[in-house]
Design an enzyme around this catalytic site. Structure first.
Site, PDB file in Angstrom:
ATOM      1  N   LYS A  90     -64.566 -58.453 -76.716  1.00 45.92           N
ATOM      2  CA  LYS A  90     -65.863 -59.096 -75.911  1.00 45.92           C
ATOM      3  C   LYS A  90     -65.189 -58.843 -74.469  1.00 45.92           C
ATOM      4  O   LYS A  90     -64.711 -59.712 -73.935  1.00 45.92           O
ATOM      5  CB  LYS A  90     -66.051 -60.581 -76.156  1.00 45.92           C
ATOM      6  CG  LYS A  90     -67.465 -61.045 -76.270  1.00 45.92           C
ATOM      7  CD  LYS A  90     -67.877 -60.951 -74.646  1.00 45.92           C
ATOM      8  CE  LYS A  90     -67.306 -61.872 -73.898  1.00 45.92           C
ATOM      9  NZ  LYS A  90     -67.839 -61.763 -72.312  1.00 45.92           N
ATOM     10  N   GLU A 114     -53.745 -64.989 -70.700  1.00 43.68           N
ATOM     11  CA  GLU A 114     -53.447 -64.387 -69.405  1.00 43.68           C
ATOM     12  C   GLU A 114     -53.988 -64.939 -68.319  1.00 43.68           C
ATOM     13  O   GLU A 114     -55.297 -64.716 -68.271  1.00 43.68           O
ATOM     14  CB  GLU A 114     -53.207 -62.998 -69.293  1.00 43.68           C
ATOM     15  CG  GLU A 114     -52.302 -62.361 -70.483  1.00 43.68           C
ATOM     16  CD  GLU A 114     -50.771 -62.345 -69.917  1.00 43.68           C
ATOM     17  OE1 GLU A 114     -50.598 -63.087 -68.769  1.00 43.68           O
ATOM     18  OE2 GLU A 114     -50.091 -61.944 -70.666  1.00 43.68           O
ATOM     19  N   CYS A 135     -54.867 -60.621 -60.326  1.00 46.64           N
ATOM     20  CA  CYS A 135     -54.105 -61.860 -60.863  1.00 46.64           C
ATOM     21  C   CYS A 135     -52.705 -62.016 -60.285  1.00 46.64           C
ATOM     22  O   CYS A 135     -52.219 -63.082 -59.825  1.00 46.64           O
ATOM     23  CB  CYS A 135     -54.356 -61.887 -62.286  1.00 46.64           C
ATOM     24  SG  CYS A 135     -53.572 -60.716 -63.094  1.00 46.64           S
ATOM     25  N   GLU A 176     -56.602 -70.236 -56.257  1.00 42.13           N
ATOM     26  CA  GLU A 176     -56.602 -68.677 -56.350  1.00 42.13           C
ATOM     27  C   GLU A 176     -58.042 -68.243 -55.880  1.00 42.13           C
ATOM     28  O   GLU A 176     -59.227 -68.794 -56.217  1.00 42.13           O
ATOM     29  CB  GLU A 176     -56.613 -68.203 -57.911  1.00 42.13           C
ATOM     30  CG  GLU A 176     -56.814 -66.605 -57.999  1.00 42.13           C
ATOM     31  CD  GLU A 176     -56.650 -66.423 -59.546  1.00 42.13           C
ATOM     32  OE1 GLU A 176     -57.339 -66.893 -60.355  1.00 42.13           O
ATOM     33  OE2 GLU A 176     -55.925 -65.302 -59.744  1.00 42.13           O
TER      34      GLU A 176
HETATM   35  P1  NAD Z   1     -63.386 -65.806 -66.247  1.00 41.32           P
HETATM   36  O1  NAD Z   1     -62.442 -66.685 -66.843  1.00 41.32           O
HETATM   37  O2  NAD Z   1     -64.843 -66.237 -65.768  1.00 41.32           O
HETATM   38  O3  NAD Z   1     -64.085 -64.570 -67.776  1.00 41.32           O
HETATM   39  C1  NAD Z   1     -63.160 -63.936 -68.332  1.00 41.32           C
HETATM   40  C2  NAD Z   1     -63.910 -63.641 -69.951  1.00 41.32           C
HETATM   41  O4  NAD Z   1     -64.056 -64.878 -70.428  1.00 41.32           O
HETATM   42  C3  NAD Z   1     -65.212 -62.920 -69.661  1.00 41.32           C
HETATM   43  O5  NAD Z   1     -65.372 -61.782 -70.836  1.00 41.32           O
HETATM   44  C4  NAD Z   1     -66.343 -64.112 -69.997  1.00 41.32           C
HETATM   45  O6  NAD Z   1     -67.331 -63.667 -70.539  1.00 41.32           O
HETATM   46  C5  NAD Z   1     -65.321 -64.915 -71.042  1.00 41.32           C
HETATM   47  N1  NAD Z   1     -65.708 -66.337 -70.850  1.00 41.32           N
HETATM   48  C6  NAD Z   1     -66.313 -67.120 -70.164  1.00 41.32           C
HETATM   49  N2  NAD Z   1     -66.578 -68.313 -70.434  1.00 41.32           N
HETATM   50  C7  NAD Z   1     -65.938 -68.255 -71.880  1.00 41.32           C
HETATM   51  C8  NAD Z   1     -65.691 -69.117 -72.953  1.00 41.32           C
HETATM   52  N3  NAD Z   1     -66.361 -70.410 -72.614  1.00 41.32           N
HETATM   53  N4  NAD Z   1     -65.336 -68.826 -73.950  1.00 41.32           N
HETATM   54  C9  NAD Z   1     -64.856 -68.043 -74.344  1.00 41.32           C
HETATM   55  N5  NAD Z   1     -64.856 -66.674 -73.289  1.00 41.32           N
HETATM   56  C10 NAD Z   1     -65.612 -67.155 -72.181  1.00 41.32           C
HETATM   57  O7  NAD Z   1     -62.746 -64.572 -65.494  1.00 41.32           O
HETATM   58  P2  NAD Z   1     -63.312 -63.575 -64.703  1.00 41.32           P
HETATM   59  O8  NAD Z   1     -63.891 -64.082 -63.512  1.00 41.32           O
HETATM   60  O9  NAD Z   1     -63.984 -62.409 -65.528  1.00 41.32           O
HETATM   61  O10 NAD Z   1     -61.888 -62.878 -63.924  1.00 41.32           O
HETATM   62  C11 NAD Z   1     -60.950 -63.378 -63.097  1.00 41.32           C
HETATM   63  C12 NAD Z   1     -60.157 -64.233 -63.531  1.00 41.32           C
HETATM   64  O11 NAD Z   1     -59.244 -63.440 -64.175  1.00 41.32           O
HETATM   65  C13 NAD Z   1     -59.151 -64.567 -62.493  1.00 41.32           C
HETATM   66  O12 NAD Z   1     -58.979 -66.184 -62.367  1.00 41.32           O
HETATM   67  C14 NAD Z   1     -57.877 -63.771 -62.601  1.00 41.32           C
HETATM   68  O13 NAD Z   1     -56.602 -64.319 -62.117  1.00 41.32           O
HETATM   69  C15 NAD Z   1     -57.839 -63.832 -64.097  1.00 41.32           C
HETATM   70  N6  NAD Z   1     -57.015 -62.481 -64.440  1.00 41.32           N
HETATM   71  C16 NAD Z   1     -55.840 -62.756 -65.082  1.00 41.32           C
HETATM   72  C17 NAD Z   1     -55.118 -61.575 -65.412  1.00 41.32           C
HETATM   73  C18 NAD Z   1     -53.762 -62.035 -66.017  1.00 41.32           C
HETATM   74  O14 NAD Z   1     -53.078 -61.022 -66.692  1.00 41.32           O
HETATM   75  N7  NAD Z   1     -53.260 -62.967 -65.793  1.00 41.32           N
HETATM   76  C19 NAD Z   1     -55.510 -60.255 -65.232  1.00 41.32           C
HETATM   77  C20 NAD Z   1     -56.638 -60.222 -64.513  1.00 41.32           C
HETATM   78  C21 NAD Z   1     -57.644 -61.209 -64.302  1.00 41.32           C
END
Ligand code: NAD
Length: 485
Positions: free
Chosen positions: A180, A257, A290, A389
C-alpha cells in the site's frame, strides 16, 4: 508519460471497484500527471484474501527456486524499463533527477541482487545436536519459515526504493505481500505491479499493489486484519504509534522505520572547510529524508568560523526544477507539507533562533511547493526546531562546550535514526560515535548505507531493521523440531 493507473490484485491489473480514480499531482508544477485507481475497502479485502490464499495454497512459501526465478524476472523487467520509470518518479515525487541514478531508482534495482542471492546463502535449517532433557536424549532441528502475509505500507519521499526495500526481502523469504504506497506517489508502486503482471511468473496473489487516495482508511484494513501476519511500515512516528496500537488486537509482528532528528557532531579538531563546505546537502531532496542530519553541532571555540562556511554553502545551494541536473532539491511533496515546514520556520524564529539564510516560501517560482533552503544558528537544543522532525530544507546549528556536552545534546532527542561525527582523529570520532544512541552513524565521511547494512532506529525512530541479514530475518518465523537423539 507511460504510467500504470491500475492496481495488481490476485494476479490481474485491475481498476478500482466502480472505476473510482484520483489525480496524481506533480508537486513542481501542481499539474495532474494522470489518474490512478482509488481502492475501496472491498478492493483491499480482495487483495488480502488473495495474498492469504497464495501463501496457504501456492508453492511460493516452500519453493525457493520459483522465488529466485520470479524475483530475477522482476529485476530484469525493472532494469529494462528504467527510462520509462525515471520521469514518473521525478514527476510524482519532485525528486531531483540526479537522485534517480542512485538511491531513488537505479541503485535499488541493482541492490535487489543481494536479497535474491540470500535465498541460496541463507542457513534455512540448522541442527543443534543432542541434548538431554528429563532423562531423554533428543536432537533439535531449527527451521526458518516465512512469517506469512505481509502488509507493506510506504511513504512518498523515496517511494520506489522503499517499496523494493520491503517487498524484495519479504518475497525472498517466502512471504506474500499487499503493498500500500503513499497516496502522493502511486506510480512508483503500480509500475512494479505492471512489471510483475506482464513479465514474471509470480503465482496470482503472491504480490498485490493497492492504491488509495485516503491515507488511512484502506491501510488500516491491513493493520487490523487477522489474515495479515505482519506489518512492515515506513513513515511518521505518529502513524507508527497508531499501528502499534491497532495491531495489538491481532498481535501481528510489526516492523517500523520512523522519523529522525539526527545530529552531525563536528569536533574542534576537524578540517572545517572540508567538512562544512557541503553542509547545505542536508537540503537535498528538500530535506525530505528521515536519516538526514538536521542538527549540526559546532564547538563554541570555532563557532563563528564554522557558521561562515555553512552560510556560504547554503547561499550557493542549487534548487528548483527537479529535471535540471544542477538542482539537488525540488519542491516539497504537497501544499500541506509546505505549510507544515513554513510553520516550523516561524516557530524557530518565535522561539529565538537566528535565521541567517532563507526563511520562507521560494517566491521566484510561479508554481510548485518550494521552500527556501533555511539556516538557523544559535538554536536552543530544547527548542521545537531542535526536537521535532521538520522534513524540509531546514538546518539547526547548535553550539556546544566540549565532547561530553556534544554527546549530551546529540542524545537529547526522542529519535535515534542516524548521525555523523567528524574529527581530525579517527579514534576520537569513533569513540564519540559509540556514545550516540542511534541506529546508524557516519564517521569522518564513511557511509553506512548498503544492501547488506542493517538500517533502523533506536527509541521513537522505530523497531526492527531493514536491509542486511537482520532485515531479511524480520520476515521469518523460527520453528524448533525435536527429533529422537
Ligand atoms: P505517514 O506516516 O503520514 O504515511 C506513511 C504511510 O502510512 C502512507 O502510505 C500512508 O497512507 C500510511 N498511513 C497513514 N495513516 C495510516 C494508518 N492509520 N494506518 C496505516 N497506514 C497509514 O508518513 P509520510 O508523510 O508519508 O512520510 C514522511 C515520514 O516518513 C517522515 O516522518 C519520515 O521521517 C518517515 N520516513 C522514515 C523512513 C525510515 O526509514 N525511518 C524513511 C522515509 C520516511
Amino acid at each position: 508519460m507511460n504510467f500504470e493507473s491500475r492496481m495488481l490484485i490476485d494476479g490481474e491489473l485491475v481498476e478500482a471497484e466502480a472505476g473510482r480514480t484520483y489525480n496524481n499531482i506533480n508537486p513542481a508544477t501542481e499539474e495532474v500527471i494522470g489518474v490512478v485507481a482509488d481502492a475501496s475497502p472491498g478492493d483491499m479485502q480482495r487483495a488480502i484474501a488473495a495474498a492469504r490464499r497464495a501463501f496457504n495454497e501456492s508453492p511460493w512459501a516452500t519453493d525457493r527456486e520459483l522465488r529466485k526465478r520470479c524475483l530475477l524476472q522482476l529485476q530484469t523487467a525493472l532494469a529494462n524499463t528504467r527510462e520509462d520509470l525515471r520521469p514518473q518518479i521525478v514527476a510524482e515525487v519532485g525528486t531531483p533527477i540526479a537522485l534517480t541514478f542512485a538511491i531513488q531508482q537505479d541503485s535499488c534495482i541493482d541492490d535487489m541482487t543481494w536479497d535474491i542471492d540470500v535465498i541460496d546463502r541463507y542457513e534455512w535449517e540448522r541442527e543443534l545436536g543432542v541434548h538431554e532433557f528429563f532423562g531423554l536424549t533428543s536432537n533439535r532441528l531449527v527451521v526458518k519459515e516465512p512469517i506469512g502475509v505481509v502488509g507493506a505500507i510506504t511513504p512518498w519521499n523515496f517511494p520506489f526504493m522503499l517499496n523494493l526495500s520491503k517487498i524484495v526481502p519479504a518475497l525472498a523469504a517466502g512471504c506474500t505481500v499487499v503493498l500500500k504506497p503513499a497516496p502522493d506517489t502511486p506510480y512508483s508502486a503500480t509500475w512494479i505491479g505492471k512489471m510483475i503482471a506482464e513479465h514474471t511468473d509470480f503465482p496470482a496473489g503472491v504480490i498485490n499493489v493497492v492504491t488509495a487516495s485516503d491515507p488511512a482508511e484502506v491501510a488500516e484494513m491491513l493493520t487490523t486484519s487477522p489474515d495479515v501476519d505482519m506489518i512492515s511500515f515506513t513513515g511518521s512516528s505518529v502513524v507508527g504509534k497508531r499501528i502499534t496500537e491497532v495491531t495489538s488486537a491481532t498481535l501481528k509482528r510489526v516492523f517500523l522505520e520512523l522519523g529522525g532528528k539526527s545530529a552531525n557532531i563536528v569536533l574542534d579538531d576537524a578540517d572545517f572547510p572540508a567538512v562544512l563546505s557541503s553542509a547545505s546537502m542536508v537540503c537535498m531532496h528538500s530535506g525530505q529524508g528521515c536519516a538526514i542530519t538536521t542538527r549540526l553541532l559546532l564547538p563554541r571555540s570555532r563557532y563563528d568560523e564554522g557558521v561562515a562556511i555553512i552560510k556560504e554553502s547554503f547561499e550557493k545551494f542549487g534548487y528548483g526544477d527537479p529535471n535540471d541536473f544542477a538542482n539537488m532539491a525540488g519542491p516539497l511533496i504537497n501544499a500541506k507539507q509546505r505549510e507544515r515546514v513554513l510553520g516550523y520556520i516561524e516557530k524557530g524564529q518565535a522561539e529565538g533562533a537566528k535565521c541567517v539564510v532563507g526563511g520562507g516560501p521560494a517566491t521566484q517560482f510561479d508554481k510548485g511547493y518550494f521552500v527556501q533552503p533555511t539556516l538557523f544558528i544559535d538554536v536552543d537544543p530544547d527548542s521545537t526546531i531542535a526536537q521535532e522532525e521538520i522534513f524540509g530544507p531546514v538546518l539547526a546549528v547548535i553550539p556546544y562546550d566540549d565532547d561530553d556536552d556534544a554527546v549530551r545534546i546529540a542524545n537529547n532527542s526522542r529519535y535515534g535514526l542516524s548521525g555523523a561525527v567528524n574529527s581530525g582523529s579517527l579514534d576520537r570520532a569513533l569513540s564519540v560515535a559509540r556514545r550516540i544512541r542511534t541506529g546508524t552513524i557516519a564517521v569522518n565521511g564513511g557511509q553506512w548505507f548498503g544492501p547488506d547494512s542493517p538500517f533502523g532506529g533506536y527509541r521513537e525512530s522505530g523497531t526492527g531493521r531493514e536491509h542486511g541479514i537482520a532485515g531479511f530475518e524480520e520476515y521469518l518465523e523460527t520453528k524448533t523440531i525435536g527429533l529422537p537423539g
